[in-house]
Design a protein around this motif. Structure first.
Motif, PDB file in Angstrom:
ATOM      1  N   VAL A   1       0.864  -1.183   0.000  1.00 20.04           N
ATOM      2  CA  VAL A   1       0.000   0.000   0.000  1.00 20.04           C
ATOM      3  C   VAL A   1       0.900   1.232   0.000  1.00 20.04           C
ATOM      4  O   VAL A   1       1.632   1.480   0.955  1.00 20.04           O
ATOM      5  N   ASN A   2       0.845   1.973  -1.076  1.00 21.90           N
ATOM      6  CA  ASN A   2       1.718   3.143  -1.163  1.00 21.90           C
ATOM      7  C   ASN A   2       1.150   4.163  -2.139  1.00 21.90           C
ATOM      8  O   ASN A   2       0.232   3.870  -2.906  1.00 21.90           O
ATOM      9  N   VAL A   3       1.698   5.334  -2.069  1.00 17.99           N
ATOM     10  CA  VAL A   3       1.387   6.392  -3.030  1.00 17.99           C
ATOM     11  C   VAL A   3       2.711   6.887  -3.598  1.00 17.99           C
ATOM     12  O   VAL A   3       3.635   7.199  -2.843  1.00 17.99           O
ATOM     13  N   VAL A   4       2.771   6.945  -4.902  1.00 13.99           N
ATOM     14  CA  VAL A   4       3.967   7.471  -5.564  1.00 13.99           C
ATOM     15  C   VAL A   4       3.606   8.808  -6.189  1.00 13.99           C
ATOM     16  O   VAL A   4       2.562   8.952  -6.828  1.00 13.99           O
ATOM     17  N   ALA A   5       4.462   9.762  -5.996  1.00 18.09           N
ATOM     18  CA  ALA A   5       4.235  11.110  -6.508  1.00 18.09           C
ATOM     19  C   ALA A   5       5.423  11.571  -7.327  1.00 18.09           C
ATOM     20  O   ALA A   5       6.565  11.200  -7.049  1.00 18.09           O
ATOM     21  N   TRP A   6       5.124  12.361  -8.334  1.00 20.43           N
ATOM     22  CA  TRP A   6       6.163  13.086  -9.076  1.00 20.43           C
ATOM     23  C   TRP A   6       6.099  14.549  -8.648  1.00 20.43           C
ATOM     24  O   TRP A   6       5.026  15.152  -8.622  1.00 20.43           O
TER      25      TRP A   6
ATOM     26  N   ASP B   1       4.509   5.355   2.217  1.00 22.32           N
ATOM     27  CA  ASP B   1       3.781   4.116   2.501  1.00 22.32           C
ATOM     28  C   ASP B   1       2.841   4.282   3.685  1.00 22.32           C
ATOM     29  O   ASP B   1       2.748   5.354   4.295  1.00 22.32           O
ATOM     30  N   ILE B   2       2.137   3.217   4.000  1.00 24.42           N
ATOM     31  CA  ILE B   2       1.080   3.261   5.018  1.00 24.42           C
ATOM     32  C   ILE B   2       1.634   3.503   6.414  1.00 24.42           C
ATOM     33  O   ILE B   2       0.908   3.939   7.308  1.00 24.42           O
ATOM     34  N   LEU B   3       2.909   3.271   6.634  1.00 27.13           N
ATOM     35  CA  LEU B   3       3.527   3.514   7.933  1.00 27.13           C
ATOM     36  C   LEU B   3       4.073   4.931   8.067  1.00 27.13           C
ATOM     37  O   LEU B   3       4.687   5.270   9.073  1.00 27.13           O
TER      38      LEU B   3
END
Length: 116
Positions: free
Chosen positions: A31-36, A99-101
């Motif tokens: 579970v993660n979010v990737v951003a530019w 990430d979720i942490l």
């Protein structure tokens, strides 16, 4: 630890395209979010686009309709397809994984220059 490596930057004429890649390795949370993000000389770093692990996306207004963020989870790569580039898109582009942490990781950046 997670390592991020960006690639795909370069010099392009106005109206041109580049595909930026952000390759992740290491202990990647599912579970993660990737951003530019991008940072132009003398400017603050700004958010460009994000994609979550369920493929929800967000775009900053100035890139809507021109940039597309997508991911290949089999390769742990997130791409930023940039079309119809403008001189004001010139910047160092960075990817960030959160990430979720609450941990976050950054890549070293890739330079995009849009000029005649």
């Amino acid at each position: 630890q997670v390592q991020l490596v960006e690639s795909g930057g370069g010099l392009v004429q106005p109206g041109g395209s580049l595909r930026l890649s952000c390759a992740a390795s290491g202990s990647i949370s599912r579970v993660n979010v990737v951003a530019w993000y991008r940072q132009a000389p003398g400017q603050e770093r700004e958010l460009v686009a994000t994609i979550s692990s369920n493929n929800s996306t967000y775009y900053e207004d100035s890139v809507k309709g021109r940039f597309t963020i997508f991911r290949d989870n089999t390769k742990n790569v997130v791409y930023l397809q940039t079309n119809n580039l403008k001189p004001e898109d010139t910047a160092v582009y960075y990817c960030r994984l959160g990430d979720i942490l609450g941990r976050e990781y950054w890549g070293q950046g890739t330079q995009v220059n849009v000029s005649t």
